[in-house]
Design a protein around this motif. Sequence first.
Motif, PDB file in Angstrom:
ATOM      1  N   GLY A 333       0.778  -1.235   0.000  1.00  0.00           N
ATOM      2  CA  GLY A 333       0.000   0.000   0.000  1.00  0.00           C
ATOM      3  C   GLY A 333       0.807   1.281   0.000  1.00  0.00           C
ATOM      4  N   TYR A 334       2.048   1.245  -0.486  1.00  0.00           N
ATOM      5  CA  TYR A 334       2.799   2.486  -0.537  1.00  0.00           C
ATOM      6  C   TYR A 334       3.763   2.482  -1.718  1.00  0.00           C
ATOM      7  N   GLN A 335       4.254   3.664  -2.045  1.00  0.00           N
ATOM      8  CA  GLN A 335       5.304   3.819  -3.042  1.00  0.00           C
ATOM      9  C   GLN A 335       6.169   5.003  -2.642  1.00  0.00           C
ATOM     10  N   TYR A 336       7.305   5.144  -3.319  1.00  0.00           N
ATOM     11  CA  TYR A 336       8.232   6.228  -2.995  1.00  0.00           C
ATOM     12  C   TYR A 336       8.225   7.290  -4.078  1.00  0.00           C
ATOM     13  N   LEU A 337       8.323   8.529  -3.643  1.00  0.00           N
ATOM     14  CA  LEU A 337       8.522   9.647  -4.548  1.00  0.00           C
ATOM     15  C   LEU A 337       9.865  10.268  -4.204  1.00  0.00           C
ATOM     16  N   ALA A 338      10.857   9.981  -5.037  1.00  0.00           N
ATOM     17  CA  ALA A 338      12.215  10.491  -4.815  1.00  0.00           C
ATOM     18  C   ALA A 338      12.592  11.383  -5.980  1.00  0.00           C
ATOM     19  N   ARG A 339      13.234  12.488  -5.673  1.00  0.00           N
ATOM     20  CA  ARG A 339      13.575  13.463  -6.706  1.00  0.00           C
ATOM     21  C   ARG A 339      15.015  13.930  -6.562  1.00  0.00           C
ATOM     22  N   GLY A 340      15.611  14.280  -7.703  1.00  0.00           N
ATOM     23  CA  GLY A 340      16.883  14.975  -7.704  1.00  0.00           C
ATOM     24  C   GLY A 340      17.968  14.305  -6.899  1.00  0.00           C
ATOM     25  N   LYS A 341      18.322  14.920  -5.768  1.00  0.00           N
ATOM     26  CA  LYS A 341      19.432  14.447  -4.956  1.00  0.00           C
ATOM     27  C   LYS A 341      19.172  13.088  -4.316  1.00  0.00           C
ATOM     28  N   ASP A 342      17.938  12.599  -4.368  1.00  0.00           N
ATOM     29  CA  ASP A 342      17.654  11.279  -3.816  1.00  0.00           C
ATOM     30  C   ASP A 342      18.038  10.163  -4.786  1.00  0.00           C
ATOM     31  N   ASP A 343      18.398  10.526  -6.023  1.00  0.00           N
ATOM     32  CA  ASP A 343      18.870   9.531  -6.974  1.00  0.00           C
ATOM     33  C   ASP A 343      20.280   9.072  -6.580  1.00  0.00           C
ATOM     34  N   PHE A 344      20.617   7.846  -6.982  1.00  0.00           N
ATOM     35  CA  PHE A 344      21.937   7.304  -6.684  1.00  0.00           C
ATOM     36  C   PHE A 344      22.930   7.704  -7.776  1.00  0.00           C
TER      37      PHE A 344
END
Length: 495
Positions: A333-344
């Motif tokens: 029941g969840y997902q992640y929203l990662a942007r910019g600096k959260d990329d590897f």
Amino acid sequence: MTRTKTMNVHVYRLLLVGLLWVLSASLSHAQVIRKNIDSLSTEELAAYQHAIQLLRDRSADNPYLMDGYAWQAWVHNKNRVSVPKENTLSQGDQDPTAFYEMAATQTYADGSYGYPGMCEHGKDIFFVWHRAQFYYFEKVLQNTDPEGTIVDSRGNKCPTATVGVPFWNFTNEPSGTKFPAIFEDSSSVLYHAGRNLQVNPDYRRFTSPYLLAKLMQESNWSTFGGYPNATHGGYGTFESQMHNPMHTPYIGGDMTYPSRAAYDPIFYSFHAYIDYIFEAWIQKHGSGDITSLDYFLRAEQPKDFNLPGYDPGLGDRPNMGRAELYLDISELGYQYLARGKDDFYTEQELEGLLKDKKGRPLVLGKSKESPYYRLFTSRVSWRPETKGQLTSETITIRAADVANPYSYSYTEKDPSSSYQIDLYMHPVKVKPNVSLKKFRKRYFVGAATAWLDSSHAHHMMGEHKLNVNLTEAMNALNQNHAGEAYQITVNYTKR
């Protein structure tokens, strides 16, 4: 009623049933969004803080409620607590941590035992156990005040139905002095006294995003995620090189101790990012090689949130079901929203990092700087220790691979507190001296931290072993020094 009207009513009923079924199915797979805590809107942050405060309020009146903050914190490492038939404890003006600890140590003649949980560390179910813990914790948060009708003890109310645990990307520069700004706001329920507030003025982050990117390239699950519980386990590289040193020394306070870590609200955002890393590893490498998926994950949680397919097993202790239930986050029941600096960082970016000033690749045993020293220390405050207990042994440089790896194993005979080992591989003729930066910088090949306290004994069988996979370092040396005698020197420090 005519036959035509009867048929129309029947059709309408079928359509209504179908609509309700579709709506129910969509709701059962509704996805909450876990975002970087610094990216939350004002409303999202208020909802999260409101949910945390309501859990605190529940535990202040009764610390033995499973949907309260104390119990959810106990899940992380309180194997057994005595639960009274009728609770008479209340927090009053006591410090929450002191109150929770006191409640966990009470014994009630008229009570029964509860089994909050046994966190799994130093083995292959580290990632998945914490994911299961967070699945329940997030459901508890969402159900504190779904409609926004309950006023918490701070006078706030707002809907919590779509609350997701926000993550803290601890490999990035913090928005506060040392942590995300909201965790340093003393007026927030997310503030927690006692954290280590010492700051390095040059680098405010501690563990390297470059090291994380390098670890993420590892496709062997045991090396990255931990060794099977059935063979006495063993830390994976992520846990010993990223997770453990963040607990201590970087965050400190209650996070120093496994049995108290979850009293600090930063624990949840810290581990939400770790779950994001786990998900990113699965997306990159797949879940086919993850081991111990038939293992029952020990913890006593609210039964209302048990997943479809939940099987309690035949054991006498409660659990969250088998590990295999927790691989697909869409089902959770969840997902992640990662942007910019959260990329590897990419492989190309890592290659660019691991070059000298003339653009040549750093070569272990040849360059003045070890590529591993660069990985561990670039743009962060972490450094190998300059004092400690040194031990050395002579080895022969050889080729290594998955079938014939090279791993160093350190044995701690008194595993009552955390410790760190820094490892160096150098020619026999070079005298080990960790007080010299020149030595550390040239011959460093890795480090690992064991995160322990005296009540964490269920994670080990007597002595504690800390294994560090040095296969890559051995192969790097084998290119230019095959068959030569070398020394591996280990510097041991208590945390």
